[in-house]
Design a protein around this motif. Structure first.
Motif, PDB file in Angstrom:
ATOM      1  N   VAL A  35       1.521  10.584  -2.451  1.00 16.57           N
ATOM      2  CA  VAL A  35       3.127  10.683  -2.762  1.00 16.57           C
ATOM      3  C   VAL A  35       3.683  10.275  -3.833  1.00 16.57           C
ATOM      4  N   GLU A  36       2.878   9.029  -4.544  1.00 14.86           N
ATOM      5  CA  GLU A  36       3.201   8.580  -5.507  1.00 14.86           C
ATOM      6  C   GLU A  36       2.872   9.386  -6.857  1.00 14.86           C
ATOM      7  N   ILE A  37       1.821   9.947  -6.594  1.00 16.79           N
ATOM      8  CA  ILE A  37       1.516  11.042  -7.771  1.00 16.79           C
ATOM      9  C   ILE A  37       2.536  12.014  -7.736  1.00 16.79           C
ATOM     10  N   ALA A  38       2.881  12.814  -6.650  1.00 16.10           N
ATOM     11  CA  ALA A  38       3.801  13.711  -6.474  1.00 16.10           C
ATOM     12  C   ALA A  38       5.197  13.485  -7.129  1.00 16.10           C
ATOM     13  N   PHE A  39       5.690  12.107  -6.956  1.00  8.69           N
ATOM     14  CA  PHE A  39       6.877  11.776  -7.432  1.00  8.69           C
ATOM     15  C   PHE A  39       6.720  11.455  -8.933  1.00  8.69           C
ATOM     16  N   GLY A  40       5.263  10.913  -9.518  1.00  9.10           N
ATOM     17  CA  GLY A  40       5.301  10.811 -10.844  1.00  9.10           C
ATOM     18  C   GLY A  40       5.240  12.110 -11.547  1.00  9.10           C
TER      19      GLY A  40
ATOM     20  N   ILE B 291      15.784   9.202  -3.280  1.00 10.55           N
ATOM     21  CA  ILE B 291      15.181  10.222  -2.842  1.00 10.55           C
ATOM     22  C   ILE B 291      13.893   9.920  -1.711  1.00 10.55           C
ATOM     23  N   GLN B 292      13.856  10.434  -0.585  1.00 16.26           N
ATOM     24  CA  GLN B 292      12.846  10.031   0.382  1.00 16.26           C
ATOM     25  C   GLN B 292      11.935  11.597   0.355  1.00 16.26           C
ATOM     26  N   GLY B 293      10.604  11.153   0.271  1.00 19.07           N
ATOM     27  CA  GLY B 293       9.754  12.275   0.054  1.00 19.07           C
ATOM     28  C   GLY B 293       8.518  12.394   0.997  1.00 19.07           C
ATOM     29  N   VAL B 294       7.946  13.296   1.648  1.00 19.48           N
ATOM     30  CA  VAL B 294       6.850  13.484   2.314  1.00 19.48           C
ATOM     31  C   VAL B 294       5.900  14.665   1.667  1.00 19.48           C
TER      32      VAL B 294
ATOM     33  N   GLY C  19       0.996  13.631   6.554  1.00 19.16           N
ATOM     34  CA  GLY C  19       1.951  13.516   5.589  1.00 19.16           C
ATOM     35  C   GLY C  19       1.814  12.006   4.920  1.00 19.16           C
ATOM     36  N   ALA C  20       2.111  11.907   3.808  1.00 20.90           N
ATOM     37  CA  ALA C  20       2.559  10.574   3.079  1.00 20.90           C
ATOM     38  C   ALA C  20       3.948  10.475   2.897  1.00 20.90           C
ATOM     39  N   ILE C  21       4.562   9.481   3.126  1.00 19.76           N
ATOM     40  CA  ILE C  21       5.964   9.199   3.047  1.00 19.76           C
ATOM     41  C   ILE C  21       6.419   7.953   2.065  1.00 19.76           C
TER      42      ILE C  21
END
Length: 342
Positions: free
Chosen positions: A332-337, A234-237, A204-206
């Protein structure tokens, strides 16, 4: 007989009228006090049947039943005549940020928790409209007043529905769709990171993300972040396909990412060997365990890799390592975007 009664009421004085109404109310109160539960249920059933069979146009304008019928009709106009009849797939994607099929699937999952029953005073809002109000509020930057006009409900109702539906989403859907992988699923995630991004043993990427908020009344300075605006962290993996595996929400914007991570349930579970199996591979004579990848804000651990600092002279191997780690961490940056885009 009715004409004679009408003439008598027209000629009676104010005191006589008050006396007659008081006597009528007293007789009705005594009668209702003496009726049994079965008689009361029968009387209410007859009243409901009569109201149902009387056409709207024959009901007295201004009566409670007429007002409820008009309110129900007005609240359904835009939803029934515009959304359900004229919206195509692109309209659903533009306005609700999802397809109609996905919307109906969410409604079916939340129906047991959100379904309400009609009462004598009003008809309940359907699960579909409750979910639609919530998603419209989350997907569009408009105030409750505008949403209330669209769906024909009060502003306070919009606020109540949004908070209630969000709680149901967390209670019902979070544990089903955002969960840490185990067993075969964990092996699949590791293999996808190796195949798509060229990093072995990564699960995973955090990263952390700031969500803008209005300044709270209490301890507002805690929410003022380094970017000079108020936010909540918000912290995400995420996995190799930008899907969230774990989230930690609620820390003030001024808190550092490393502190949020150290206080999270994920950190505690990994540190105490509760969720990660002891699966290792050997690369150039070195045994490599399963690990997360993060940016320079996170601490370096056996199960968390981060890039070398760029303010030092790096060897070609170190630069290649940084390239591969940063390339994989972009998931993870793409997911948040994507999350912010919705």
């Amino acid at each position: 007989m009715r004409e004679r009664e009408a003439n008598q009421r027209a000629s009676e004085t104010e005191n006589e009228r008050e006396h007659r109404l008081a006597a009528t109310r007293e007789r009705e109160a005594n009668w209702r006090a003496s009726e049994t539960d079965n008689e009361r249920e029968h009387r209410l059933a007859v009243m409901r049947e009569r109201l149902t069979n009387v056409p709207v146009r024959q009901r007295m304008k201004g009566s409670i039943d007429w007002q409820l019928q008009e309110r129900d009709t007005a609240s359904n106009v835009w939803w029934n005549n515009v959304v359900l009849r004229t919206f195509n797939q692109q309209d659903w994607l533009d306005n609700f940020r999802m397809s109609k099929e996905t919307f109906l699937y969410i409604c079916s999952k939340l129906s047991p928790a959100l379904a309400r029953t009609d009462t004598l005073m009003r008809k309940c809002l359907s699960v579909e409209r409750r979910v639609a109000v919530t998603i419209w509020s989350l997907a569009t930057p408009i105030e409750y007043r505008t949403i209330a006009h669209l769906f024909g409900i009060a502003r306070s109702t919009v606020c109540e529905i949004v908070h209630e539906t969000c709680r149901c989403i967390v209670d019902v859907l979070l544990k089903e769709y955002i969960k840490f992988p185990t067993n075969n699923r964990l092996s699949t995630v590791v293999e996808e990171f190796k195949t798509k991004w060229g990093v072995p043993q990564c699960f995973g990427a955090i990263d952390g993300c700031h969500i803008p908020i209005s300044a709270p009344n209490l301890m507002h300075t805690d929410y003022y972040n380094r970017k000079r605006w108020y936010s909540m962290l918000i912290q995400g993996v995420v996995d190799a396909n930008y899907r969230f595996l774990d989230v930690c929400v609620g820390w003030p914007g001024s808190v550092h990412d490393a502190r949020v991570f150290a206080q999270s349930t994920l950190y505690d579970n990994i540190e105490h060997h509760h969720i990660l199996p002891n699966n290792t591979i050997t690369v150039s004579g070195v045994r490599i365990p399963l690990y997360l990848i993060g940016d320079s804000a996170y601490p370096l651990k056996l199960w968390l890799m981060k890039p070398f600092a760029h303010n030092t002279d790096l060897t070609s191997d170190q630069r290649n390592y940084n390239y591969r780690i940063c390339r994989a961490r972009i998931t993870v940056e793409i997911a948040f975007g994507r999350l912010k885009g919705r």
